[in-house]
Design an enzyme around this catalytic site. Sequence first.
Site, PDB file in Angstrom:
ATOM      1  CG  ASN A  88     -47.349 -61.282  36.309  1.00  0.00           C
ATOM      2  OD1 ASN A  88     -48.090 -61.936  35.256  1.00  0.00           O
ATOM      3  ND2 ASN A  88     -46.532 -60.389  36.039  1.00  0.00           N
TER       4      ASN A  88
ATOM      5  CG  HIS B 204     -48.523 -51.727  32.608  1.00  0.00           C
ATOM      6  ND1 HIS B 204     -48.968 -52.349  33.708  1.00  0.00           N
ATOM      7  CD2 HIS B 204     -47.426 -52.162  32.125  1.00  0.00           C
ATOM      8  CE1 HIS B 204     -47.771 -53.318  34.019  1.00  0.00           C
ATOM      9  NE2 HIS B 204     -46.848 -53.242  33.271  1.00  0.00           N
TER      10      HIS B 204
ATOM     11  CG  ASP C  74     -41.900 -59.531  29.225  1.00  0.00           C
ATOM     12  OD1 ASP C  74     -43.194 -59.957  29.918  1.00  0.00           O
ATOM     13  OD2 ASP C  74     -41.203 -59.133  30.021  1.00  0.00           O
TER      14      ASP C  74
ATOM     15  CG  ASP D 244     -42.425 -63.072  33.965  1.00  0.00           C
ATOM     16  OD1 ASP D 244     -41.209 -62.913  33.855  1.00  0.00           O
ATOM     17  OD2 ASP D 244     -43.314 -62.480  33.312  1.00  0.00           O
TER      18      ASP D 244
ATOM     19  CG  HIS E 101     -42.499 -63.913  28.454  1.00  0.00           C
ATOM     20  ND1 HIS E 101     -41.619 -64.163  29.054  1.00  0.00           N
ATOM     21  CD2 HIS E 101     -43.462 -62.993  29.296  1.00  0.00           C
ATOM     22  CE1 HIS E 101     -41.576 -63.139  30.190  1.00  0.00           C
ATOM     23  NE2 HIS E 101     -42.617 -62.399  30.434  1.00  0.00           N
TER      24      HIS E 101
ATOM     25  CG  HIS F 260     -38.524 -62.396  35.553  1.00  0.00           C
ATOM     26  ND1 HIS F 260     -38.984 -61.274  35.172  1.00  0.00           N
ATOM     27  CD2 HIS F 260     -37.470 -61.558  36.639  1.00  0.00           C
ATOM     28  CE1 HIS F 260     -38.692 -60.037  35.631  1.00  0.00           C
ATOM     29  NE2 HIS F 260     -37.817 -60.250  36.796  1.00  0.00           N
TER      30      HIS F 260
ATOM     31  CG  LEU G 113     -53.717 -63.249  28.318  1.00  0.00           C
ATOM     32  CD1 LEU G 113     -54.475 -64.443  27.892  1.00  0.00           C
ATOM     33  CD2 LEU G 113     -53.539 -62.282  26.994  1.00  0.00           C
TER      34      LEU G 113
HETATM   35  O1  DOR Z   1     -41.578 -55.457  31.882  1.00  0.00           O
HETATM   36  C1  DOR Z   1     -41.922 -56.262  32.471  1.00  0.00           C
HETATM   37  N1  DOR Z   1     -43.373 -56.381  32.758  1.00  0.00           N
HETATM   38  N2  DOR Z   1     -41.438 -57.329  32.971  1.00  0.00           N
HETATM   39  C2  DOR Z   1     -41.822 -58.380  33.789  1.00  0.00           C
HETATM   40  O2  DOR Z   1     -40.934 -59.243  34.095  1.00  0.00           O
HETATM   41  C3  DOR Z   1     -43.266 -58.182  34.410  1.00  0.00           C
HETATM   42  C4  DOR Z   1     -43.942 -57.515  33.224  1.00  0.00           C
HETATM   43  C5  DOR Z   1     -45.350 -57.114  33.871  1.00  0.00           C
HETATM   44  O3  DOR Z   1     -46.030 -58.150  34.398  1.00  0.00           O
HETATM   45  O4  DOR Z   1     -45.872 -56.170  33.631  1.00  0.00           O
HETATM   46 ZN    ZN Z   2     -40.362 -61.270  33.379  1.00  0.00          ZN
HETATM   47 ZN    ZN Z   3     -43.185 -61.247  31.509  1.00  0.00          ZN
END
Ligand code: DOR
Ligand code: ZN
Ligand code: ZN
Length: 423
Positions: free
Chosen positions: A94, A308, A304, A151, A60, A178, A63
């Site tokens: 995503n 960012h 996960d 997700d 999980h 998810h 990228l």
């Molecule tokens: O905290 C998260 N960030 N949970 C998610 O389900 C998506 C992910 C993201 O893509 O930033």
């Molecule tokens: Zn998720």
């Molecule tokens: Zn995720």
Amino acid sequence: MKTLIYGGHLVDPAQGIDGKRDILLEDGVVKNVADHIVEDAEQKIDATGKIIMPGFIDLHVHLREPGYEYKETIATGANAAAKGGVTTICPMPNTNPVIDSPERVTELLERAKQSPVHILPVGAVTLGQEGKELADIAGMKRAGAVALSEDGKSVMDSLVFRKGLQEAAGNDMPMFSHCEDKALVDGGVMNAGARAEELGLPGITNAVEDVIAARDIFMAKETGCQLHLCHCSTADSAVLVEMAKKQGLNVTGEVCPHHFTMTDEDITEDHGRFKMNPPLRSRKDVEALKKALSDGTMDIISTDHAPHGAEEKNQTMKKAPFGIVGLETSFAISYTELVKAGYLSLSGLVEKMSANPAKVLGIPKGTLAPGSAADLVVADIDTEYAIDSSSFVSKGKNTPFDGKRVYGVIEKTFVDGKLVYEK
Ligand code: DOR
Ligand code: ZN
Ligand code: ZN
């Protein structure tokens, strides 16, 4: 090309090994594992006092390429993985555009060609992750997708989801779920509870996750689909996974390091670094998850990893996006909080990070048995240090673990016998 790693302590639950062994790599595979190997290898590595483990497999990871390269690229994410001892990663779909067609899977694999670690893509369940029309699941499988996931959200329309599960089952692909009931979130940004009230922030209740986890388990039962529950954060998610296992269903549960170490009480201020989805839960949930990892109910540790930009995360909980990074800290946090704290043996941790993820994917990795790919890590578990996000090679520095004191340094990472990271 031969590499001999000698004098180290090898931990490989699949072979029942937890002891001093030499290991010989040749042409990308493990050639021999024995108490003492005498070999005229080009490369000889003294691993005395070090631990050797099968490379970690992270099911999980985000990228961000294509579309959000300012957050992370395939290259920076893959380098972060190598530094964390993670030799195989499954990127979630995503991105922008979403990985929802055979062409997009092919393009992603093309972009990933130079990656130092293995990249096994996850395809979206529906077109654009819009929850309406099914993606070409069979085509994505042929193109190289290894699993399916929406997700970032759940497929809220249960009938669409059922069709997705049927397609997944028909193509022998696991569904990575998810679990989040969209309407029930109701603007929540952190765990519902006393701390959210103190901070004056809207809460996300446990039921937001639990109702979808239950739905997905029963729908997996109905369709015969293999189901993997992502980032389980609640005590009842463990109850549900246990129930599914008792019924003989092919259901696995994953827990992320932040969810088995931090509680909402650790949220010291209204800051985006504490914001992820699902959120940091109560002490009771954290204790239940550690117990579930310890007793085998929960099978897998994944990160996960959700990078960012600094400006995005350096905001209040309401404004910042959900997500924290994890690739460069997962082994150290897990080793410190689970192994040193007595919840798992080191071999048990290797099961959660290497062997079990390989089983979920049905790939012959997660072991260093002779003939296996030479994906492995050499680690030092004796030196204590503080996590320092400024040293991350990921573009994302967003972590609530900055300054946390841990044990577990990845010193070397090999992928297909090639040294891809060295401290
Ligand atoms: O905290 C998260 N960030 N949970 C998610 O389900 C998506 C992910 C993201 O893509 O930033
Ligand atoms: Zn998720
Ligand atoms: Zn995720």
